[in-house]
Design a protein around this motif. Structure first.
Motif, PDB file in Angstrom:
ATOM      1  N   LEU A   1       8.049 -15.726 -90.296  1.00 53.74           N
ATOM      2  CA  LEU A   1       6.836 -15.433 -91.071  1.00 53.74           C
ATOM      3  C   LEU A   1       5.590 -15.656 -90.216  1.00 53.74           C
ATOM      4  O   LEU A   1       4.594 -16.214 -90.665  1.00 53.74           O
ATOM      5  N   MET A   2       5.717 -15.227 -88.941  1.00 50.22           N
ATOM      6  CA  MET A   2       4.569 -15.348 -88.030  1.00 50.22           C
ATOM      7  C   MET A   2       3.716 -14.090 -88.073  1.00 50.22           C
ATOM      8  O   MET A   2       2.510 -14.126 -87.911  1.00 50.22           O
ATOM      9  N   GLY A   3       4.378 -12.942 -88.240  1.00 48.45           N
ATOM     10  CA  GLY A   3       3.682 -11.660 -88.216  1.00 48.45           C
ATOM     11  C   GLY A   3       3.484 -11.166 -86.793  1.00 48.45           C
ATOM     12  O   GLY A   3       3.766 -11.880 -85.826  1.00 48.45           O
TER      13      GLY A   3
ATOM     14  N   SER B   1      -2.054 -29.091 -85.662  1.00 47.61           N
ATOM     15  CA  SER B   1      -3.103 -29.778 -86.419  1.00 47.61           C
ATOM     16  C   SER B   1      -3.915 -28.845 -87.325  1.00 47.61           C
ATOM     17  O   SER B   1      -4.865 -29.295 -87.982  1.00 47.61           O
ATOM     18  N   ASN B   2      -3.538 -27.552 -87.390  1.00 45.74           N
ATOM     19  CA  ASN B   2      -4.237 -26.654 -88.333  1.00 45.74           C
ATOM     20  C   ASN B   2      -4.032 -27.124 -89.772  1.00 45.74           C
ATOM     21  O   ASN B   2      -2.989 -27.691 -90.087  1.00 45.74           O
ATOM     22  N   THR B   3      -5.046 -26.855 -90.618  1.00 42.61           N
ATOM     23  CA  THR B   3      -4.908 -27.203 -92.041  1.00 42.61           C
ATOM     24  C   THR B   3      -3.919 -26.237 -92.694  1.00 42.61           C
ATOM     25  O   THR B   3      -3.955 -25.043 -92.420  1.00 42.61           O
ATOM     26  N   ARG B   4      -3.055 -26.746 -93.557  1.00 38.12           N
ATOM     27  CA  ARG B   4      -2.047 -25.916 -94.228  1.00 38.12           C
ATOM     28  C   ARG B   4      -2.416 -25.727 -95.689  1.00 38.12           C
ATOM     29  O   ARG B   4      -3.074 -26.585 -96.282  1.00 38.12           O
ATOM     30  N   ARG B   5      -1.944 -24.630 -96.291  1.00 41.04           N
ATOM     31  CA  ARG B   5      -2.247 -24.355 -97.699  1.00 41.04           C
ATOM     32  C   ARG B   5      -1.487 -25.276 -98.639  1.00 41.04           C
ATOM     33  O   ARG B   5      -1.870 -25.477 -99.779  1.00 41.04           O
TER      34      ARG B   5
END
Ligand code: NAP
Length: 438
Positions: free
Chosen positions: A80-82, A51-55
């Motif tokens: 692409l998690m880092g 549910s995080n906001t995405r770019r």
């Protein structure tokens, strides 16, 4: 219309870079399929919190917190998690399952590269990492492929945009390091905790990756000598400018010949002076550039955006197309070349030029005493500029000496500086900076 075979793409991470990669994969599906010779179907995007906001706007149904299942149903996995874990475990899982892996994770490659490349070779998969150094700049593939028939002598890289922004700001506007860092944070170039950038850690990871690739040798991160920019003062930047130099944080990877056939590799990161006419001096703001000196090709420079979500996504998608083409053609992945196995040299083994700034007592005989100290350690002086900036009326104002040396070894230089600091004619050793790019 050509019917392409579909390749299943699993994406791990939908942050700055991942969200852009996902959008481009979805928007440019047809074009990418034509170039890759295969349909590229984004089958899922693993995130920490759905549910995080995405770019960018991403289809909700693609988001999952089950990275393992996504990996096991993918032909190509994009990490692409880092960070190190769970990225390392997940990349190992992907390779073990036979998927090709694309990563932009310099921290992971610099610390666990050999383990990952070894497994890729064992299972016949391929690990791609164009975006891990220099963001959008094509530098991995040129070193890997285009220069495979040449011999790289040296790489000088501006590979950290944050520190380049800070040093450039100090040079162009007279800001202090603190003011420039504050602006970099406000503009989003620096993280809330800037240690990885200003301490040179990020650049050191990239130096380890570039040196390993350029010299066909495993160069461990621990063997990269590192100094950050935290001690660079505005006075040093301004003195450098007056003398025709620019201060840059450089990642330097060098093949050092010892004349007996057993060459070594030096990988190091430090702030250094470069002549203002050197192409790297023209790299402003947060831009990156990698200057490669090759035996046959001569000097090459690769320049562009070293970071940024969409810019980095460009390099990631280039790798996706390469991976897809390989799947279409079939056959095992190409093993990472580590055949040279050169010895890794410590910083004490390098030679370079130095610029030393001293304040000294202003009386006769001082220059002779200073010259004697340099002579004692076989460090040859190339230039000496003296200025006296005392307060009007002061009896014996201290003089400032700026001394440029010919090439000298680190050990001779350290011994010289120690003797200068102990000398009764020297008031302060104001600054010691290496000079590169001459
Ligand atoms: P980021 O914005 O922090 O995004 C990381 C993403 O990974 C987020 O979507 C996060 O999920 C997800 N994630 C983190 N841990 C996870 C876990 N345990 N399980 C599942 N998902 C997880 O990172 P970024 O800036 O895009 O950078 C990604 C990689 O690219 C890094 O290795 C970085 O060094 C490299 N890189 C970045 C740039 C750049 O300009 N940003 C340039 C070159 C290379 P949530 O969103 O749900 O938290």
């Amino acid at each position: 219309m050509i019917e392409y075979r579909n390749l299943r793409i699993g994406l791990l991470g939908a942050g700055n870079v991942g969200s852009q990669v996902a959008s481009l994969l979805l928007e440019h599906q047809t074009e990418l399929a034509e170039r890759a010779g295969a349909g590229l179907e984004l089958v899922g995007i693993a995130v920490r919190n759905e549910s995080n906001t995405r770019r960018t706007e991403l289809p909700r149904e693609l988001l999952t917190t089950d990275a393992e299942s996504l990996i096991l149903s993918s032909d190509i996995v994009i990490e692409l998690m880092g960070g190190i874990e769970p990225a390392r475990e997940l990349v190992l899982l992907a390779l073990n399952s036979g998927a090709d892996v694309i990563t932009a994770n310099k921290a992971l490659l610099a610390t666990h590269g050999p383990e990952l490349f070894e497994l890729a070779e064992q299972v016949g998969a391929q690990l791609y990492y164009e975006a891990a150094v220099g963001g959008a700049i094509p530098i991995i593939r040129p070193l890997h492929d285009s220069l495979a028939g040449d011999r790289v002598k040296r790489i000088l890289g501006i590979v950290n945009g944050t520190t380049n922004f800070i040093l450039d700001r100090m040079y162009t506007s007279g800001a202090t390091l603190e003011q420039a860092l504050k602006l970099a944070t406000e503009l989003g170039y620096a993280e809330a905790d800037p240690t990885a950038d200003v301490g040179g850690f990020d650049a050191a990871q990239k130096a380890a990756i570039l040196a390993s690739l350029a010299f066909h040798t495993v160069v461990p991160l621990e063997s990269v000598y590192r100094e950050g920019i935290t001690n660079i003062t505005l006075a040093q930047v301004e003195a450098a400018k007056a003398a025709g130099y620019v201060v840059k944080l450089l990642a330097i990877c060098e093949r050092i010949e010892d004349g007996t056939g057993s060459d070594g590799v030096s990988a190091r990161v430090y702030p250094a002076l470069i002549p203002e006419k050197h192409p790297l001096a023209a790299v402003h703001g947060a831009k990156n550039a990698v200057f490669v000196e090759a035996e046959a090709a001569g000097d090459l420079m690769f320049y562009g955006a070293g970071a940024g979500g969409i810019q980095t996504a460009s390099a990631v998608l280039g790798d996706v197309v390469s991976a897809a083409r390989r799947h279409v053609i079939g056959g095992p992945g190409i093993a990472e070349s580590r055949h040279a196995n050169l010895q890794i040299l410590p910083i004490s083994a390098i030679t370079t030029r130095y610029q030393i700034t001293l304040t000294v007592v202003d009386r006769s005989g001082v220059l002779a005493e200073i010259a004697e100290i340099f002579r004692n350690h076989n460090v040859s002086v190339e230039t000496l500029v003296q200025s006296v900036e005392g307060v009007t009326g002061e009896a014996n104002p201290p003089a400032t000496l700026v001394i440029g040396t010919h090439e000298a070894s680190e050990s001779s230089l350290s011994a010289t500086v120690a003797d200068l600091a102990a000398s009764t004619v020297v008031e302060t050793v104001v600054s010691v900076l290496r000079v590169e790019g001459l």
